[in-house]
Design a protein around this motif. Structure first.
Motif, PDB file in Angstrom:
ATOM      1  N   ALA A 111       7.183   7.207   7.067  1.00  0.00           N
ATOM      2  CA  ALA A 111       6.793   5.936   6.459  1.00  0.00           C
ATOM      3  C   ALA A 111       6.290   4.965   7.522  1.00  0.00           C
ATOM      4  O   ALA A 111       5.289   4.266   7.320  1.00  0.00           O
ATOM      5  N   ALA A 112       6.976   4.917   8.663  1.00  0.00           N
ATOM      6  CA  ALA A 112       6.552   4.032   9.748  1.00  0.00           C
ATOM      7  C   ALA A 112       5.203   4.468  10.302  1.00  0.00           C
ATOM      8  O   ALA A 112       4.352   3.631  10.643  1.00  0.00           O
ATOM      9  N   GLU A 113       4.980   5.774  10.403  1.00  0.00           N
ATOM     10  CA  GLU A 113       3.683   6.283  10.867  1.00  0.00           C
ATOM     11  C   GLU A 113       2.566   5.865   9.910  1.00  0.00           C
ATOM     12  O   GLU A 113       1.490   5.431  10.344  1.00  0.00           O
ATOM     13  N   ALA A 114       2.839   6.002   8.614  1.00  0.00           N
ATOM     14  CA  ALA A 114       1.843   5.615   7.617  1.00  0.00           C
ATOM     15  C   ALA A 114       1.576   4.116   7.669  1.00  0.00           C
ATOM     16  O   ALA A 114       0.426   3.667   7.567  1.00  0.00           O
ATOM     17  N   ALA A 115       2.634   3.329   7.845  1.00  0.00           N
ATOM     18  CA  ALA A 115       2.481   1.877   7.915  1.00  0.00           C
ATOM     19  C   ALA A 115       1.681   1.471   9.145  1.00  0.00           C
ATOM     20  O   ALA A 115       0.840   0.569   9.083  1.00  0.00           O
ATOM     21  N   ALA A 116       1.924   2.136  10.267  1.00  0.00           N
ATOM     22  CA  ALA A 116       1.206   1.811  11.500  1.00  0.00           C
ATOM     23  C   ALA A 116      -0.289   2.084  11.344  1.00  0.00           C
ATOM     24  O   ALA A 116      -1.133   1.280  11.761  1.00  0.00           O
ATOM     25  N   GLY A 117      -0.627   3.220  10.738  1.00  0.00           N
ATOM     26  CA  GLY A 117      -2.033   3.534  10.519  1.00  0.00           C
ATOM     27  C   GLY A 117      -2.695   2.552   9.572  1.00  0.00           C
ATOM     28  O   GLY A 117      -3.833   2.118   9.794  1.00  0.00           O
ATOM     29  N   CYS A 118      -1.981   2.185   8.523  1.00  0.00           N
ATOM     30  CA  CYS A 118      -2.505   1.221   7.559  1.00  0.00           C
ATOM     31  C   CYS A 118      -2.715  -0.140   8.222  1.00  0.00           C
ATOM     32  O   CYS A 118      -3.725  -0.807   7.994  1.00  0.00           O
ATOM     33  N   CYS A 125       0.837  -1.206   0.000  1.00  0.00           N
ATOM     34  CA  CYS A 125       0.000   0.000   0.000  1.00  0.00           C
ATOM     35  C   CYS A 125       0.871   1.254   0.000  1.00  0.00           C
ATOM     36  O   CYS A 125       0.593   2.221  -0.723  1.00  0.00           O
ATOM     37  N   LEU A 126       1.923   1.236   0.803  1.00  0.00           N
ATOM     38  CA  LEU A 126       2.820   2.393   0.853  1.00  0.00           C
ATOM     39  C   LEU A 126       3.601   2.537  -0.448  1.00  0.00           C
ATOM     40  O   LEU A 126       3.785   3.649  -0.952  1.00  0.00           O
ATOM     41  N   ARG A 127       4.049   1.407  -0.998  1.00  0.00           N
ATOM     42  CA  ARG A 127       4.824   1.478  -2.237  1.00  0.00           C
ATOM     43  C   ARG A 127       3.973   1.996  -3.393  1.00  0.00           C
ATOM     44  O   ARG A 127       4.461   2.736  -4.250  1.00  0.00           O
ATOM     45  N   ILE A 128       2.707   1.619  -3.427  1.00  0.00           N
ATOM     46  CA  ILE A 128       1.817   2.097  -4.482  1.00  0.00           C
ATOM     47  C   ILE A 128       1.707   3.615  -4.440  1.00  0.00           C
ATOM     48  O   ILE A 128       1.564   4.276  -5.471  1.00  0.00           O
ATOM     49  N   GLU A 129       1.813   4.180  -3.242  1.00  0.00           N
ATOM     50  CA  GLU A 129       1.746   5.631  -3.102  1.00  0.00           C
ATOM     51  C   GLU A 129       3.122   6.290  -3.181  1.00  0.00           C
ATOM     52  O   GLU A 129       3.248   7.486  -2.946  1.00  0.00           O
ATOM     53  N   GLY A 130       4.152   5.495  -3.507  1.00  0.00           N
ATOM     54  CA  GLY A 130       5.463   6.075  -3.739  1.00  0.00           C
ATOM     55  C   GLY A 130       6.418   6.043  -2.569  1.00  0.00           C
ATOM     56  O   GLY A 130       7.487   6.657  -2.620  1.00  0.00           O
ATOM     57  N   THR A 131       6.069   5.324  -1.484  1.00  0.00           N
ATOM     58  CA  THR A 131       6.938   5.235  -0.311  1.00  0.00           C
ATOM     59  C   THR A 131       7.595   3.868  -0.252  1.00  0.00           C
ATOM     60  O   THR A 131       6.908   2.843  -0.283  1.00  0.00           O
ATOM     61  N   ASP A 132       8.907   3.834  -0.164  1.00  0.00           N
ATOM     62  CA  ASP A 132       9.646   2.573  -0.122  1.00  0.00           C
ATOM     63  C   ASP A 132       9.480   1.928   1.247  1.00  0.00           C
ATOM     64  O   ASP A 132       9.867   2.505   2.270  1.00  0.00           O
ATOM     65  N   PHE A 133       8.898   0.737   1.275  1.00  0.00           N
ATOM     66  CA  PHE A 133       8.679   0.025   2.532  1.00  0.00           C
ATOM     67  C   PHE A 133       8.578  -1.458   2.209  1.00  0.00           C
ATOM     68  O   PHE A 133       8.067  -1.838   1.154  1.00  0.00           O
ATOM     69  N   THR A 134       9.087  -2.311   3.108  1.00  0.00           N
ATOM     70  CA  THR A 134       9.096  -3.745   2.850  1.00  0.00           C
ATOM     71  C   THR A 134       8.184  -4.483   3.816  1.00  0.00           C
ATOM     72  O   THR A 134       7.845  -3.984   4.896  1.00  0.00           O
ATOM     73  N   ALA A 135       7.800  -5.700   3.428  1.00  0.00           N
ATOM     74  CA  ALA A 135       6.937  -6.523   4.272  1.00  0.00           C
ATOM     75  C   ALA A 135       7.585  -6.863   5.615  1.00  0.00           C
ATOM     76  O   ALA A 135       6.919  -6.797   6.655  1.00  0.00           O
ATOM     77  N   PRO A 136       8.878  -7.240   5.663  1.00  0.00           N
ATOM     78  CA  PRO A 136       9.493  -7.498   6.965  1.00  0.00           C
ATOM     79  C   PRO A 136       9.485  -6.269   7.874  1.00  0.00           C
ATOM     80  O   PRO A 136       9.298  -6.386   9.087  1.00  0.00           O
TER      81      PRO A 136
END
Length: 310
Positions: free
Chosen positions: A40-47, A13-24
């Motif tokens: 990025a971590a904040e966005a991942a936590a909310g997602c 979801c983050l990568r689709i919006e242009g933010t580099d983030f991995t599953a691990p």
């Protein structure tokens, strides 16, 4: 399996919006509740929070405007930069200007609330009447919602989360067992081409649905087959895998063969940890070792693939 798929979905979801983030990275954040040090971590936590709510409560989450805005609010629970208030419609900002945006054009802010209500009403009508297959109704939503993009940020994430919600509500339980978002992100070239081909015609009397519907249903087919393969493989092994081990096995299944160095680069995990999990997967018969030394490659034991690219 659900936890691993959730981590893959959050990262994609983050990568689709242009933010580099991995599953691990997403998995560690979800399991350890680590301190959120980056946007990025904040966005991942909310997602992750929104996705967790969907998986646990989808049966009592009617598809309404209020639900859409509440999920968007959750997406930005952890955001500290103050630039976006979760749940509020955009007031002039346009996501088409965002770096890495997939959306060639979005609705003006003045029209976004009304268009969002119209879209939700249409989807509910289609799902209730059952005149269109529910997965095609979902494909319709996934084409139109990004074109509306009712919020200043987070529309890509929200679109993917709504996909999981609607699939679960329509009885497609495997939506939480393998990440459709990851499959789409891995095929981003076709994703963008198909989405834009349809979006360019949305205002036409007869929109060209075929490009997007073909891509979307093809992605669903690959998701279903991946779930089947994982269940077969894990069932024969009689074991449950850690998120990192599941990530390693998934990479081997998708790419044909992988190296420890490539896995470490993709996962950003400690090299020794990657080596340990690879060795354990080999012991369990889930990976097959080919060669020795730095050039050693590993393939999924059930796959007869010859592609050796990483």
């Amino acid at each position: 399996m659900t936890r691993a798929a959730s981590a893959e979905t959050v990262a994609a979801c983050l990568r689709i919006e242009g933010t580099d983030f991995t599953a691990p990275e997403a998995s560690r954040l979800m399991v350890k509740k680590t301190k959120l040090k980056t946007q990025a971590a904040e966005a991942a936590a909310g997602c992750a929070d929104a996705l967790d709510l969907i998986v646990k409560s989808y049966a009592v989450m009617p598809l309404t405007e209020d639900l859409l805005r509440e999920l968007h609010r959750i997406l930005f629970w952890h955001t500290t930069d103050g630039t976006v208030r979760g749940g509020d419609y955009k007031t002039g900002l346009d996501e088409r200007a965002a770096p890495g945006s997939l959306f060639f054009e979005t609705a003006p802010a003045s029209q976004a609330p009304a268009l969002t209500r119209e879209l939700i009403a249409t989807v509910n009508t289609l799902l209730t009447a059952q005149e269109l297959h529910p997965l095609l109704t979902l494909a319709y939503f996934n084409a139109v919602f990004p074109a509306v993009s009712p919020f200043a940020r987070g529309n890509g994430r929200l679109s993917q989360l709504m996909t999981v919600l609607i699939m679960l509500q329509q009885g497609y339980g495997w939506a939480s067992a393998a990440s459709l978002t990851r499959l789409m992100d891995n095929d981003k070239g076709r994703f963008i081409t198909a989405l834009r081909a349809t979006q360019l015609t949305l205002t036409h009397p007869a929109p060209a649905w075929e490009p997007w519907f073909d891509f979307f249903t093809d992605s669903l087919t690959r998701q279903m087959l991946e779930v089947k393969d994982r269940l077969t493989l894990l069932g024969s092994a009689g074991t449950r895998l850690s998120p990192l081990a599941d990530f390693i096995l998934t990479q081997a299944q998708m790419k044909g063969s992988v190296t420890v160095r490539g896995l470490q680069h993709e996962s950003r995990a400690v090299m020794a940890t990657v080596r340990y999990h690879v060795a354990e997967l080999v012991k369990k018969g889930l990976l097959i070792q080919c060669g020795a030394g730095p050039a050693t490659r590993y393939s999924a034991s059930h796959a007869a693939k010859t592609d050796t690219s990483v």
